[in-house]
Design a protein around this motif. Structure first.
Motif, PDB file in Angstrom:
ATOM      1  N   GLY A 183     -14.043  32.502 -43.754  1.00  0.00           N
ATOM      2  CA  GLY A 183     -14.961  32.868 -42.676  1.00  0.00           C
ATOM      3  C   GLY A 183     -14.244  33.254 -41.396  1.00  0.00           C
ATOM      4  N   SER A 184     -12.928  33.008 -41.340  1.00  0.00           N
ATOM      5  CA  SER A 184     -12.150  33.424 -40.172  1.00  0.00           C
ATOM      6  C   SER A 184     -12.072  34.941 -40.152  1.00  0.00           C
ATOM      7  CB  SER A 184     -10.733  32.843 -40.232  1.00  0.00           C
ATOM      8  OG  SER A 184     -10.750  31.445 -40.118  1.00  0.00           O
ATOM      9  N   LYS A 185     -12.275  35.525 -38.964  1.00  0.00           N
ATOM     10  CA  LYS A 185     -12.200  36.981 -38.810  1.00  0.00           C
ATOM     11  C   LYS A 185     -11.453  37.298 -37.524  1.00  0.00           C
ATOM     12  CE  LYS A 185     -16.516  37.782 -41.261  1.00  0.00           C
ATOM     13  NZ  LYS A 185     -17.867  38.341 -41.178  1.00  0.00           N
ATOM     14  N   ILE A 186     -10.641  38.333 -37.587  1.00  0.00           N
ATOM     15  CA  ILE A 186      -9.851  38.749 -36.439  1.00  0.00           C
ATOM     16  C   ILE A 186      -9.863  40.276 -36.375  1.00  0.00           C
ATOM     17  CG2 ILE A 186      -7.645  38.761 -37.716  1.00  0.00           C
ATOM     18  CD1 ILE A 186      -6.401  37.417 -35.154  1.00  0.00           C
ATOM     19  N   ALA A 187      -9.818  40.802 -35.159  1.00  0.00           N
ATOM     20  CA  ALA A 187      -9.842  42.251 -34.961  1.00  0.00           C
ATOM     21  C   ALA A 187      -8.764  42.635 -33.959  1.00  0.00           C
ATOM     22  CB  ALA A 187     -11.205  42.694 -34.460  1.00  0.00           C
ATOM     23  N   LYS A 188      -7.994  43.644 -34.313  1.00  0.00           N
ATOM     24  CA  LYS A 188      -7.006  44.212 -33.401  1.00  0.00           C
ATOM     25  C   LYS A 188      -7.585  45.536 -32.923  1.00  0.00           C
ATOM     26  CE  LYS A 188      -3.321  45.718 -35.289  1.00  0.00           C
ATOM     27  NZ  LYS A 188      -2.056  45.866 -35.973  1.00  0.00           N
ATOM     28  N   LEU A 189      -7.951  45.592 -31.647  1.00  0.00           N
ATOM     29  CA  LEU A 189      -8.576  46.770 -31.058  1.00  0.00           C
ATOM     30  C   LEU A 189      -7.506  47.544 -30.303  1.00  0.00           C
ATOM     31  CD1 LEU A 189     -11.651  44.809 -29.709  1.00  0.00           C
ATOM     32  CD2 LEU A 189     -11.347  45.870 -31.953  1.00  0.00           C
ATOM     33  N   GLN A 190      -7.425  48.857 -30.555  1.00  0.00           N
ATOM     34  CA  GLN A 190      -6.305  49.639 -30.031  1.00  0.00           C
ATOM     35  C   GLN A 190      -6.772  50.831 -29.197  1.00  0.00           C
ATOM     36  OE1 GLN A 190      -2.831  49.249 -33.052  1.00  0.00           O
ATOM     37  NE2 GLN A 190      -4.594  49.955 -34.202  1.00  0.00           N
ATOM     38  N   TRP A 191      -6.079  51.035 -28.086  1.00  0.00           N
ATOM     39  CA  TRP A 191      -6.335  52.150 -27.183  1.00  0.00           C
ATOM     40  C   TRP A 191      -5.034  52.903 -26.918  1.00  0.00           C
ATOM     41  CZ3 TRP A 191      -8.499  47.389 -26.690  1.00  0.00           C
ATOM     42  CH2 TRP A 191      -9.874  47.310 -26.522  1.00  0.00           C
ATOM     43  N   SER A 192      -5.136  54.219 -26.707  1.00  0.00           N
ATOM     44  CA  SER A 192      -3.974  54.927 -26.169  1.00  0.00           C
ATOM     45  C   SER A 192      -3.809  54.400 -24.745  1.00  0.00           C
ATOM     46  CB  SER A 192      -4.188  56.445 -26.193  1.00  0.00           C
ATOM     47  OG  SER A 192      -5.307  56.804 -25.413  1.00  0.00           O
ATOM     48  N   GLN A 193      -2.668  54.654 -24.149  1.00  0.00           N
ATOM     49  CA  GLN A 193      -2.427  54.098 -22.831  1.00  0.00           C
ATOM     50  C   GLN A 193      -2.060  55.174 -21.821  1.00  0.00           C
ATOM     51  OE1 GLN A 193       0.778  51.324 -23.340  1.00  0.00           O
ATOM     52  NE2 GLN A 193       1.893  52.700 -24.656  1.00  0.00           N
ATOM     53  N   LYS A 194      -2.262  54.835 -20.582  1.00  0.00           N
ATOM     54  CA  LYS A 194      -1.891  55.729 -19.490  1.00  0.00           C
ATOM     55  C   LYS A 194      -1.475  54.875 -18.305  1.00  0.00           C
ATOM     56  CE  LYS A 194      -6.592  56.076 -17.680  1.00  0.00           C
ATOM     57  NZ  LYS A 194      -7.688  56.958 -17.329  1.00  0.00           N
ATOM     58  N   LYS A 195      -0.775  55.473 -17.376  1.00  0.00           N
ATOM     59  CA  LYS A 195      -0.398  54.778 -16.156  1.00  0.00           C
ATOM     60  C   LYS A 195      -1.614  54.739 -15.238  1.00  0.00           C
ATOM     61  CE  LYS A 195       4.030  54.361 -17.093  1.00  0.00           C
ATOM     62  NZ  LYS A 195       4.434  53.134 -17.699  1.00  0.00           N
ATOM     63  N   SER A 196      -1.852  53.616 -14.630  1.00  0.00           N
ATOM     64  CA  SER A 196      -2.947  53.517 -13.679  1.00  0.00           C
ATOM     65  C   SER A 196      -2.630  54.362 -12.454  1.00  0.00           C
ATOM     66  CB  SER A 196      -3.151  52.062 -13.242  1.00  0.00           C
ATOM     67  OG  SER A 196      -4.077  51.999 -12.177  1.00  0.00           O
ATOM     68  N   THR A 197      -3.600  55.128 -12.025  1.00  0.00           N
ATOM     69  CA  THR A 197      -3.439  55.918 -10.798  1.00  0.00           C
ATOM     70  C   THR A 197      -4.036  55.176  -9.613  1.00  0.00           C
ATOM     71  OG1 THR A 197      -5.511  57.079 -11.246  1.00  0.00           O
ATOM     72  CG2 THR A 197      -3.477  58.113 -12.034  1.00  0.00           C
ATOM     73  N   GLU A 198      -4.640  54.026  -9.848  1.00  0.00           N
ATOM     74  CA  GLU A 198      -5.309  53.282  -8.791  1.00  0.00           C
ATOM     75  C   GLU A 198      -4.558  52.027  -8.353  1.00  0.00           C
ATOM     76  OE1 GLU A 198      -8.719  52.818 -11.170  1.00  0.00           O
ATOM     77  OE2 GLU A 198      -9.685  54.633 -10.430  1.00  0.00           O
TER      78      GLU A 198
ATOM     79  N   PRO B 208      -1.705  49.539  -7.057  1.00  0.00           N
ATOM     80  CA  PRO B 208      -0.587  49.752  -6.132  1.00  0.00           C
ATOM     81  C   PRO B 208       0.767  49.397  -6.754  1.00  0.00           C
ATOM     82  CG  PRO B 208      -1.730  47.732  -5.576  1.00  0.00           C
ATOM     83  CD  PRO B 208      -2.498  48.370  -6.705  1.00  0.00           C
ATOM     84  N   PHE B 209       0.806  49.220  -8.058  1.00  0.00           N
ATOM     85  CA  PHE B 209       2.030  48.919  -8.790  1.00  0.00           C
ATOM     86  C   PHE B 209       1.974  49.659 -10.121  1.00  0.00           C
ATOM     87  CE2 PHE B 209      -1.165  45.596  -9.076  1.00  0.00           C
ATOM     88  CZ  PHE B 209      -1.439  45.576 -10.431  1.00  0.00           C
ATOM     89  N   VAL B 210       3.087  49.706 -10.818  1.00  0.00           N
ATOM     90  CA  VAL B 210       3.141  50.412 -12.097  1.00  0.00           C
ATOM     91  C   VAL B 210       2.517  49.523 -13.174  1.00  0.00           C
ATOM     92  CG1 VAL B 210       4.643  51.420 -13.848  1.00  0.00           C
ATOM     93  CG2 VAL B 210       5.210  51.667 -11.424  1.00  0.00           C
ATOM     94  N   VAL B 211       1.491  50.048 -13.826  1.00  0.00           N
ATOM     95  CA  VAL B 211       0.833  49.300 -14.893  1.00  0.00           C
ATOM     96  C   VAL B 211       0.212  50.277 -15.876  1.00  0.00           C
ATOM     97  CG1 VAL B 211      -1.344  49.044 -13.602  1.00  0.00           C
ATOM     98  CG2 VAL B 211      -0.807  47.443 -15.440  1.00  0.00           C
ATOM     99  N   ASP B 212       0.364  49.961 -17.174  1.00  0.00           N
ATOM    100  CA  ASP B 212      -0.297  50.729 -18.221  1.00  0.00           C
ATOM    101  C   ASP B 212      -1.692  50.153 -18.407  1.00  0.00           C
ATOM    102  OD1 ASP B 212       1.880  52.371 -18.753  1.00  0.00           O
ATOM    103  OD2 ASP B 212       2.691  51.020 -20.263  1.00  0.00           O
ATOM    104  N   VAL B 213      -2.664  51.039 -18.556  1.00  0.00           N
ATOM    105  CA  VAL B 213      -4.054  50.638 -18.771  1.00  0.00           C
ATOM    106  C   VAL B 213      -4.598  51.378 -19.989  1.00  0.00           C
ATOM    107  CG1 VAL B 213      -4.481  50.053 -16.349  1.00  0.00           C
ATOM    108  CG2 VAL B 213      -4.905  52.387 -17.159  1.00  0.00           C
ATOM    109  N   PRO B 214      -5.663  50.860 -20.603  1.00  0.00           N
ATOM    110  CA  PRO B 214      -6.249  51.563 -21.741  1.00  0.00           C
ATOM    111  C   PRO B 214      -6.773  52.929 -21.341  1.00  0.00           C
ATOM    112  CG  PRO B 214      -7.057  49.311 -21.621  1.00  0.00           C
ATOM    113  CD  PRO B 214      -6.323  49.582 -20.345  1.00  0.00           C
ATOM    114  N   ASP B 215      -6.639  53.877 -22.260  1.00  0.00           N
ATOM    115  CA  ASP B 215      -7.182  55.222 -22.068  1.00  0.00           C
ATOM    116  C   ASP B 215      -8.271  55.401 -23.123  1.00  0.00           C
ATOM    117  OD1 ASP B 215      -7.560  57.796 -21.111  1.00  0.00           O
ATOM    118  OD2 ASP B 215      -5.781  58.622 -22.063  1.00  0.00           O
ATOM    119  N   ALA B 216      -8.030  56.173 -24.154  1.00  0.00           N
ATOM    120  CA  ALA B 216      -9.038  56.432 -25.192  1.00  0.00           C
ATOM    121  C   ALA B 216      -8.958  55.360 -26.282  1.00  0.00           C
ATOM    122  CB  ALA B 216      -8.813  57.806 -25.809  1.00  0.00           C
TER     123      ALA B 216
END
Length: 182
Positions: free
Chosen positions: A91-106, A108-116
Motif C-alpha cells: 500500500g506504500s506509494k511514492i511519486a517522483k515529480l519532475q520539472w525542467s528548470q530555469k534560473k529565477s529572474t525574481e 535576489p540570488f542565484v536559484v534554479d526554479v521549476p519551469d515546465a
C-alpha cells in the motif's frame, strides 16, 4: 438587412471561436487518471498524489524533482523504515515529480526554479501483485506542457524502474530517497 446578416455572421463566428476555446480548455483538462502505463498500471492508482507529503527533493543537470509519498509510506518512514531493516508495507506509494528548470529572474540570488512540468515517475508496493520486481510496481507518465496532456511513457519502465532500484534493494528497500529531516 446586410448589416443584420453581417452582425449575425460575426456573432456566429464569435460563438464558434468561443466553443473552440472551450474545447481546447477541456482537452487541457484531460482525465489523466484514465491512462494506463506501458506496464498496465493505471494512473488512477495514484489519485490524490498532488496532495501527498514531501519526502525529499533532488536535482540533475536537466530536471528538478520533488518526491512525495502517500500516508502509508510516510507513516512507514516515520516508524524507521527502511533504516530499521523492515520493508515498506503493501500500500506504500511514492511519486517522483519532475520539472525542467530555469534560473529565477525574481530572486535576489542565484536559484534554479521549476519551469515546465515533465513527468510523474510512480512506484507502489504490492508484494503479491509485483512479486517479480521485488514487490514494487513502476509506472511513468510524461507531461506535454504545450498540449496540456499526460501520456504513458512507452518504454515499459516496469523493468527499467526495477533494474535501477535494485541497486538499493537491500539497504533501502529499493527506495533511493530518505525521508528528509524537517
Amino acid at each position: 438587412m446586410r448589416t443584420s446578416r453581417f452582425t449575425i455572421a460575426m456573432a456566429a463566428v464569435g460563438c464558434i471561436v468561443a466553443l473552440g476555446g472551450s474545447a481546447l480548455y477541456a482537452q487541457a483538462k484531460q482525465d489523466k487518471y484514465a491512462l494506463k502505463s506501458a506496464s498496465g498500471i493505471p494512473f488512477s492508482e495514484w489519485k490524490g498524489y498532488e496532495d501527498w507529503s514531501v519526502v525529499s527533493s533532488a536535482r540533475t543537470d536537466d530536471v528538478l524533482k520533488v518526491i512525495v509519498a502517500n500516508p502509508t509510506m510516510i507513516a512507514a518512514y516515520k516508524s524507521g523504515i527502511p533504516g530499521n531493516g523492515k520493508p515498506f508495507p503493501d500500500g506504500s506509494k511514492i511519486a517522483k515529480l519532475q520539472w525542467s528548470q530555469k534560473k529565477s529572474t525574481e530572486a535576489p540570488f542565484v536559484v534554479d526554479v521549476p519551469d515546465a512540468y515533465k513527468q510523474a515517475f510512480l512506484m507502489q508496493r504490492d508484494s503479491k501483485r509485483f512479486a517479480k520486481s521485488d514487490g514494487w510496481g513502476y509506472a511513468v507518465f510524461n507531461y506535454d506542457a504545450k498540449a496540456g496532456t499526460f501520456t504513458a511513457d512507452p518504454t515499459g519502465v516496469q523493468d527499467c524502474g526495477q533494474s535501477c532500484h535494485v541497486k538499493v534493494k537491500e539497504s533501502k528497500d529499493s527506495i533511493f530517497h530518505p525521508y528528509q529531516m524537517r
